[in-house]
Design a protein around this motif. Structure first.
Motif, short mmCIF file in Angstrom:
data_model
loop_
_atom_site.label_atom_id
_atom_site.label_comp_id
_atom_site.label_asym_id
_atom_site.label_seq_id
_atom_site.Cartn_x
_atom_site.Cartn_y
_atom_site.Cartn_z
N GLN A 80 2.37 1.76 -3.43
CA GLN A 80 1.38 2.24 -4.41
C GLN A 80 1.15 3.75 -4.26
O GLN A 80 1.07 4.48 -5.25
N THR B 60 2.10 6.75 -6.85
CA THR B 60 1.11 7.73 -7.30
C THR B 60 1.66 9.15 -7.20
O THR B 60 1.52 9.96 -8.12
N THR C 88 0.83 -1.21 0.00
CA THR C 88 0.00 0.00 0.00
C THR C 88 0.87 1.25 0.00
O THR C 88 0.60 2.21 -0.73
#
Length: 259
Positions: free
Chosen positions: A60, A64, A57
């Motif tokens: 990610q 981004t 997580t």
């Protein structure tokens, strides 16, 4: 018949009428606060330890922010805020009307010393003038709003470099724009002000002092420029330092005028 406009929702009340912010976006942007609070780049393992996120997580969300240009990776693979953050900070200061709020102080300083004064912030790694008041003198230095200054030789550039926080200073050092020598910057920090090198604009001398942000960092540089034939350090130093302190107090929300 119902009037479809009679219960029109005002934009500022939309959040209370079923429209919600995107929670995934908010959680991703939360990482920016983590990097803003850090004085150095962070590795993925440090981000997971600080946030409690799983490795997948956290990665990610970091990816981004990398794609959005808000983060970048150094040669060692650690993550840090990109220079895009500096652009956002500069725009935020501009939109918060730091120049407009400082104008009364600039006008008083200009009247006191009879010289052109300006306020500069870092924009894309260069000092940029966001406010200025020109003197009525026939012989004066003219600097337009939006003018990009030299980091190495200008008084404002030396102040913004010398009093930059560690992360900003590192980005400036990693950039392609030349900086003043370390001994010059050390002297600026010791003095609390800077004088321009004299070689960036022949015949013109600049004097600058730091304007502190609410966290104690350097939000801007307040400077005075004048022909070198009438530059008098002892004459300009006190008024410029006092004006810089007054603008710093304004940014802190203080109503007291510094002494």
């Amino acid at each position: 018949m119902d009037n479809k406009y009679s219960n029109k929702i005002q934009p500022d009340k939309a959040a209370n009428r079923g429209v919600r912010p995107l929670s995934t976006v908010l959680k991703t942007l939360d990482l920016l606060a983590l990097f803003a609070a850090s004085r150095r780049p962070l590795r993925l393992s440090e981000v997971t330890a600080a946030t409690g996120l799983s490795r997948a997580t956290a990665y990610q969300r970091l990816l981004t922010l990398l794609e959005a240009g808000m983060l970048e990776q150094d040669d060692g693979g650690s993550y840090r805020l990109s220079m895009y953050s500096v652009r956002l900070a500069a725009a935020a200061l501009d939109q918060a009307d730091i120049g407009a709020r400082a104008e009364p102080v600039l006008h008083r300083l200009c009247e006191t010393l009879g010289e052109t004064v300006s306020l500069a912030i870092l924009d894309r790694g260069r000092p940029c003038i966001v406010a200025r008041v020109e003197s009525d003198s026939l012989l004066r230095a003219v600097q337009e709003i939006g003018t990009m200054l030299d980091l190495e030789g200008s008084a404002s550039g030396r102040v913004l470099t010398a009093f930059a926080d560690a992360a900003t200073l590192q980005r400036l050092q990693d950039g392609t724009v030349p900086l003043a020598p370390p001994d010059v910057l050390a002297q600026v920090r010791a003095d609390g002000w800077a004088v321009s090198s004299g070689y960036t604009h022949s015949g013109v001398v600049g004097f600058a002092a730091p304007v502190a942000d609410p966290r104690g960092g350097c939000a801007a540089a307040l400077s005075l420029v004048q022909p070198d034939q009438r530059f008098d350090l002892d004459h300009v130093r006190g008024p410029v330092l006092a004006a810089a302190a007054e603008i710093s107090a304004m940014l802190r929300g203080s109503q007291e005028t510094p002494t």
